[in-house]
Design a protein around this motif. Structure first.
Motif, mmCIF file in Angstrom:
data_model
loop_
_atom_site.group_PDB
_atom_site.id
_atom_site.type_symbol
_atom_site.label_atom_id
_atom_site.label_comp_id
_atom_site.label_asym_id
_atom_site.label_seq_id
_atom_site.Cartn_x
_atom_site.Cartn_y
_atom_site.Cartn_z
ATOM 1 N N LEU A 1 2.810 4.480 4.768
ATOM 2 C CA LEU A 1 2.917 3.248 3.816
ATOM 3 C C LEU A 1 2.030 1.965 4.481
ATOM 4 C CD1 LEU A 1 6.817 2.846 3.118
ATOM 5 C CD2 LEU A 1 4.862 3.355 1.619
ATOM 6 N N VAL A 2 2.051 1.722 5.818
ATOM 7 C CA VAL A 2 1.153 0.843 6.221
ATOM 8 C C VAL A 2 -0.159 0.914 5.995
ATOM 9 C CG1 VAL A 2 0.719 -0.613 8.098
ATOM 10 C CG2 VAL A 2 2.894 -0.255 7.826
ATOM 11 N N LEU A 3 -0.448 2.330 6.298
ATOM 12 C CA LEU A 3 -1.856 2.503 6.132
ATOM 13 C C LEU A 3 -2.326 2.749 4.709
ATOM 14 C CD1 LEU A 3 -2.380 4.704 9.299
ATOM 15 C CD2 LEU A 3 -2.998 2.187 8.667
ATOM 16 N N GLY A 4 -1.469 3.131 3.807
ATOM 17 C CA GLY A 4 -1.963 3.271 2.609
ATOM 18 C C GLY A 4 -2.340 4.509 2.013
ATOM 19 N N MET B 1 12.580 10.412 9.058
ATOM 20 C CA MET B 1 12.511 12.143 9.251
ATOM 21 C C MET B 1 11.372 12.635 8.521
ATOM 22 S SD MET B 1 16.558 13.250 8.110
ATOM 23 C CE MET B 1 18.001 12.551 8.777
ATOM 24 N N THR B 2 10.989 13.694 9.165
ATOM 25 C CA THR B 2 9.874 14.364 8.191
ATOM 26 C C THR B 2 10.618 14.876 7.085
ATOM 27 O OG1 THR B 2 10.339 16.502 9.297
ATOM 28 C CG2 THR B 2 8.867 14.984 10.432
ATOM 29 N N ASN B 3 9.564 15.381 5.991
ATOM 30 C CA ASN B 3 10.177 16.152 4.868
ATOM 31 C C ASN B 3 10.969 17.327 5.193
ATOM 32 O OD1 ASN B 3 9.577 15.299 2.119
ATOM 33 N ND2 ASN B 3 8.628 16.842 1.560
ATOM 34 N N ALA C 1 5.884 8.596 11.067
ATOM 35 C CA ALA C 1 4.874 8.768 10.166
ATOM 36 C C ALA C 1 4.898 8.304 8.767
ATOM 37 C CB ALA C 1 4.887 10.627 10.174
ATOM 38 N N ASN C 2 6.091 8.256 8.318
ATOM 39 C CA ASN C 2 6.519 7.511 6.930
ATOM 40 C C ASN C 2 6.190 6.201 7.019
ATOM 41 O OD1 ASN C 2 7.756 10.047 6.019
ATOM 42 N ND2 ASN C 2 9.650 9.131 6.817
ATOM 43 N N TYR C 3 6.513 5.532 8.070
ATOM 44 C CA TYR C 3 5.698 4.076 8.061
ATOM 45 C C TYR C 3 4.354 3.973 8.341
ATOM 46 C CZ TYR C 3 10.831 2.675 8.187
ATOM 47 O OH TYR C 3 12.076 2.444 7.790
ATOM 48 N N ALA D 1 6.934 8.625 -9.251
ATOM 49 C CA ALA D 1 5.428 9.297 -9.184
ATOM 50 C C ALA D 1 5.726 10.682 -8.433
ATOM 51 C CB ALA D 1 4.647 8.286 -8.216
ATOM 52 N N SER D 2 4.694 11.589 -8.746
ATOM 53 C CA SER D 2 4.728 12.750 -8.052
ATOM 54 C C SER D 2 4.068 12.905 -6.877
ATOM 55 C CB SER D 2 4.203 13.817 -9.181
ATOM 56 O OG SER D 2 2.833 13.495 -9.435
ATOM 57 N N GLY D 3 4.537 13.907 -6.042
ATOM 58 C CA GLY D 3 3.834 14.071 -4.784
ATOM 59 C C GLY D 3 4.115 13.006 -3.739
ATOM 60 N N ILE D 4 5.093 12.262 -3.773
ATOM 61 C CA ILE D 4 5.381 11.391 -2.696
ATOM 62 C C ILE D 4 6.575 12.213 -1.962
ATOM 63 C CG2 ILE D 4 6.095 9.130 -2.348
ATOM 64 C CD1 ILE D 4 4.404 8.197 -3.987
ATOM 65 N N GLN D 5 6.434 11.952 -0.575
ATOM 66 C CA GLN D 5 7.489 12.532 -0.010
ATOM 67 C C GLN D 5 8.828 11.697 0.158
ATOM 68 O OE1 GLN D 5 5.684 13.486 3.838
ATOM 69 N NE2 GLN D 5 4.902 15.509 2.753
ATOM 70 N N TYR D 6 9.870 12.383 0.305
ATOM 71 C CA TYR D 6 11.303 11.617 0.257
ATOM 72 C C TYR D 6 11.292 10.690 1.527
ATOM 73 C CZ TYR D 6 12.447 15.133 -3.205
ATOM 74 O OH TYR D 6 12.462 15.607 -4.263
ATOM 75 N N GLY D 7 10.740 10.952 2.591
ATOM 76 C CA GLY D 7 10.581 10.210 3.707
ATOM 77 C C GLY D 7 9.799 8.989 3.574
#
Lengths: 379, 279, 317
Positions: free
Chosen positions: B54-57, B30-32, B49-51, B238-244
């Motif tokens: 993570l993969v791209l960093g 899901m998106t945020n 998008a979430n994956y 950590a701050s600023g990280i999206q829940y997704g």
């Protein structure tokens, strides 16, 4: 020189002496049977020869090598196990080929294949080469175990009760096969069994073992007709030899034996015998007892207890003078329980055993013309 | 009536166990925006998008992009877990064999000591171990963790494989000796193949416990070697990280184990009870 | 040492006999077990040193910020612990956690095991899925629940709203924090008990139950006199495993609240962690952990003794 020599082998498990000062020589290319009841120490002896166990003391020699200090894989011994011990994760083919693939044996694929097929053909299991042990019958497993043992050259082949888990019918057939195989192998074999028929029919010589000690080593004829002691006499024959009480008496300078049956015999002179008044055991084989009177004055009456017709022969159990006897009789006879019969036996069928030592007192009843081997074991 | 009720209760209980897993997987797609909507939507259009992030960093947050190296943590988990299990196999299988075959002094005592590690509080060893590691230079290293993980993985291997060796007849090994194989070779060609299922079960379980470990890595390692368990926690705080993205990280951290578990169900009961119960 | 496999040519045998003496087979066989366990022993021995260190710490006054001064204080640290009210709190929290978690897991697990023991389409599908929560790392499981109980959007909160608890505080309130972590524990570990009990149920012999049915015994009676006693070994093993685990629980609580709010969830290991890493009081931490260790060692000793018996009984008989 003897192919296998055991010198004063001793092996104990806790307080039990499985092998007690065992000395034995097995000749080159001999089919030697180690015979005895369960717990006699037969399997332990094989294990000591093969290297599964180390003796507490004593030596094992194979050929001119002393092997009891060597690892099992250095002894050049082949063995089959009572429970076959086939590798469950290998096919029959790979089981048989396994010894040939051992490091140090440099054989090509083609050579291995040839030997494996030869062994399989000899034992009639070519058609199951692709199967796993779990998929084949008991008899086929046993033959696979044999094939695995004979597929490579060895100094001595050890067979531990190969026929004990095989059906009675198949056993007869397998005895013939084993005989045939041993001739083809033309090598030294030590065969362990608790079946006296196998012992007498297969062995060149038989060693009778009990509680870790050898009672007698001799040819089948010797152990049967000239048993060294009571144990050996009772080991062979079905039904067992009849054992009765008896006493030695003196009469006119000659010794006589009075049996519990009430019969009396004069013993031949020239025999070294114990003194008069000694109690002895008298042995009579069921097949030596006969119906009717033989005219030598030793006939006696007996009362019929039970008669068992067993196809090829019948077993009559009768009581005479309070002694119960087994007699082998023709199978088509008929007997009424309680009726009386006349029994007799030839005088030379008599065995005498010392009460204390249980040794056979009379001289061996047979003399083998060609190099008589002593009926006694080294003890 | 009974059956119907039983089924209902069963389903209700299973909802309790499975919904949370389903939901975290759903959230990872899901998106945020979709996540933040309440009441939660059970139907939505998924996004990768979430994956990808993570993969791209790279995480595009509200405040520019954040460099994140979650994949590195995943690889850490892999290295440390595989390494630990591997070392335990090499050391543990011979030991399991020895315990199964021989009766030697101290055998049972040592076996129990090994087992007691499984049940002892980790910090008992970890805190002093940390001091040692810092002075020896093993802190925050793969080898440091692999060695420490032996407390977890070795007991599994020894105890489970021992049971399997006990089922192998020693006569088979002796037959191989007679056939001309030295001790080691007969072990390799006959004994080992016959305990393969046991080794697989033990390795599987040891791997699962190693992968899922948290406290060892927390104490003895830092960012260089952090496995996914520890990394996800810091990720979350950590701050600023999206829940997704957090959800995606959680999913990535459990997926390998879940797949293994489904694949190797039958070994698990026996292993879970350390061989006490035949699965 | 070349140990070739001899052939029937006994001449080679002579050569072997003349070779320099090698260690006898018997001697090698005697040393073999020790050689085999050596690597494992090494790996376990090196653990004993840190253990000894812990004991040493607990008997001295060791504060990491003052490493030069480490006087021996004997059992004073232990004294301090036992008279410290915070310690009692630690014990209380740990016990509450353990009792609550294990009790719920046992009951729920038993229910599951019985429900899954019948064969139906539903159970065939559900059985393999039972293991999934158990495979999740406890720390991760805690985080999953933390994420899903988020007051803003958590779907669990959505379900809670049905009973009027939309804003249930979960881990943030001292009143509900324990329940929250116990919930996570139950979620992860109930399948463990359920699976073990299910395996137990399936291994029970059928005859006694058939006989009971023929004799007209009721379900509850059968359960009480037959099923329960026969399941006892499995139940006890499962419960002991869980008790040992719960007494030392760290991951779940740390991931959820790091022991908070305040010190509501300070179980033994969490407290020890705090003492060591926040306050740098290594001695107090070590003493705390050793007390915990003694307890778990005693329990695991009893369990292993019992379980060796159970193992033999369940395998052979």
């Amino acid at each position: 020189m003897p192919r296998v020599r055991l010198e004063h082998l001793v092996k104990s498990y806790g307080r039990v002496r499985a092998v007690d000062d065992l000395c034995l020589e097995v000749e080159d290319r001999e089919f030697f049977v180690l015979y005895g009841p369960s717990g006699a120490g037969k399997t332990t002896t094989l294990k000591l020869i093969a290297g599964a166990e180390h003796p507490d003391s004593g030596e094992v020699h194979i050929g001119d090598r002393r092997v009891d200090l060597l690892e099992p894989d250095a002894r050049n011994v082949a063995m089959t196990f009572e429970s076959y011990s086939l590798y469950p994760h290998y096919s029959v083919y790979d089981n048989i080929a396994f010894p040939l693939r051992a490091p140090g044996r440099r054989m090509s694929r083609a050579e291995i294949d040839e030997r494996v097929r030869w062994a399989a053909r000899l034992l009639g299991i070519e058609h199951v080469l692709g199967h796993k042990p779990a998929e084949i019958s008991q008899g086929q497993k046993q033959r696979t175990a044999l094939a695995r043992a004979i597929v490579r050259p060895a100094d001595v082949y050890l067979f531990d009760e190969p026929l004990s888990h095989v059906d009675a019918k198949v056993r007869h057939y397998m005895r013939g096969e084993l005989h045939r195989m041993s001739t083809m192998l033309n090598n030294t074999i030590i065969y362990v069994t608790h079946d006296y028929v196998e012992a007498l029919s297969l062995g060149d010589r038989v060693g009778v073992l009990d509680h870790g000690r050898l009672h007698q080593v001799g040819t089948p004829r010797e152990v049967y007709y000239a048993p060294r002691d009571l144990f050996v006499a009772l080991s062979f024959g079905q039904p067992e030899m009849n054992i009765l009480e008896g006493t030695l008496t003196a009469a006119g300078g000659r010794l006589r034996v009075e049996t519990a049956l009430g019969t009396t015999h004069q013993l031949a002179t020239g025999e070294p015998l114990p003194t008069a008044g000694t109690e002895v055991w008298v042995g009579l084989r069921p097949q030596d007892l006969q119906l009717g009177d033989l005219g030598a004055g030793t006939a006696f009456e007996a009362e019929v207890l039970v008669f068992e017709p067993l196809g090829t022969h019948g077993v009559l159990r009768a009581r005479a003078n309070g002694q119960v006897l087994n007699v082998l009789v023709p199978p088509n006879a008929s007997f009424e329980p309680g009726s009386r019969v006349l029994l007799d036996y030839p005088e030379d069928a008599l065995y005498l055993f010392d009460r204390e030592s249980q040794l056979n007192i009379l001289h061996p009843r047979i003399t083998t013309p060609q190099g008589a081997r002593d009926g006694g074991a080294k003890a | 009536m009974r059956k119907w009720l039983a089924h209902l209760v069963l389903i209700a209980i299973y909802l309790f166990f499975l919904l949370p897993l389903y939901w975290v997987v759903a959230m990872s797609f899901m998106t945020n925006q979709q996540i933040l909507t309440y009441p939660p939507q059970f139907a939505f259009s998924p996004t990768l998008a979430n994956y990808k992030a993570l993969v791209l960093g790279q995480l595009g947050g509200g405040v520019g992009t954040l460099q994140v190296d979650y994949l590195h943590n995943f690889v850490n988990s892999l290295i440390v877990s595989c390494g630990a299990v591997g070392l335990s196999l090499v050391a543990g299988i011979p030991a399991a064999y020895a315990l199964a075959r021989f009766r030697f002094r101290g055998a049972d005592n040592w076996a129990f000591t090994l087992l007691s590690f499984r049940f002892a509080p980790a910090l008992l060893i970890l805190i002093p171990l940390l001091q040692i590691y810092q002075s020896v230079g093993l802190y925050n290293t793969y080898w440091g963790l692999i060695l420490a993980y032996q407390l977890i993985t070795l007991p599994f291997i020894v105890w489970i494989v021992r049971g399997y060796f006990e089922d192998v007849s020693p006569e088979l090994e002796f037959a191989a000796r007679l056939d001309g194989y030295g001790w080691w070779r007969s072990f390799w060609h006959v004994s080992l193949p016959l305990v393969k299922p046991g080794v697989a079960a033990a390795a599987l379980l040891a791997f699962i416990y190693a992968w899922n470990n948290f406290i060892f890595a927390l104490v003895l390692g830092s960012s260089d070697v952090q496995p996914v368990t520890v990394a996800t926690l810091s990720f979350m705080t950590a701050s600023g990280i999206q829940y997704g993205v957090i959800a995606a990280a959680l999913v990535i951290s459990v997926v390998p184990i879940l797949l293994l578990a489904v694949y190797a169900q039958r070994f698990l009961v026996r292993g879970l009870s350390m061989g006490a119960i035949k699965g | 040492m070349a140990r070739r496999v001899a052939t029937t040519n006994l001449q080679e045998g002579v050569a072997v006999a003349a070779a320099p003496p090698t260690p006898t087979a018997a001697a090698r066989a005697r040393w073999r077990p020790y050689l085999l366990v050596a690597p494992s022993i090494v790996l376990t021995i090196w653990v004993l040193y840190p253990f000894a260190q812990s004991v040493w710490y607990s008997l001295h006054h060791y504060v990491l910020s003052q490493p030069w001064s480490r006087p021996f204080v004997g059992l004073r640290n232990y004294q301090k612990i036992f008279t410290d009210p915070d310690f009692l709190h630690t014990v209380a929290v740990t016990l509450e956690y353990t009792l609550l978690a294990v009790a719920i897991e046992l009951l729920l697990g038993m229910l599951l095991a019985f429900l899954l023991n019948r064969d139906s389409l539903l159970t065939k599908i559900l059985r393999p899925l039972l293991i999934l929560p158990l495979m999740v790392a406890p720390a991760i499981g805690s985080l999953i629940w933390k994420l899903e109980t988020n007051p803003q959007f958590g779907f669990v909160n959505f379900f809670m709203s049905f009973i009027g608890q939309r804003y249930f505080p979960w881990g943030s309130s001292p009143r509900t924090a324990l329940l929250t972590v116990v919930l996570v524990d139950v979620w992860i570990f109930t399948p463990f008990i359920a699976l073990l009990l299910l395996a137990g149920l399936r291994s029970l012999p059928q005859q006694p139950f058939e006989a009971a049915r023929l004799d007209g015994a009721g379900a509850w009676f059968t359960f009480r006199t037959l099923t329960l006693p026969m399941l006892m070994p499995y139940i006890l093993i499962a419960v002991m495993f869980r008790i040992l685990d719960s007494l030392q629980q760290f991951d779940i609580i740390y991931a959820m609240t790091q022991g908070g709010p305040g010190d509501t969830l300070m179980t033994f290991q969490l407290r020890a962690y705090l003492e060591a890493f926040t306050f740098l009081r290594l001695s107090e931490s070590a003493a705390l952990i050793l007390v915990l260790w003694v307890i778990t060692y005693a329990i695991s000793y009893v369990m292993v003794r019992y379980w060796n018996r159970a193992r033999a009984h369940l395998r052979g008989a």
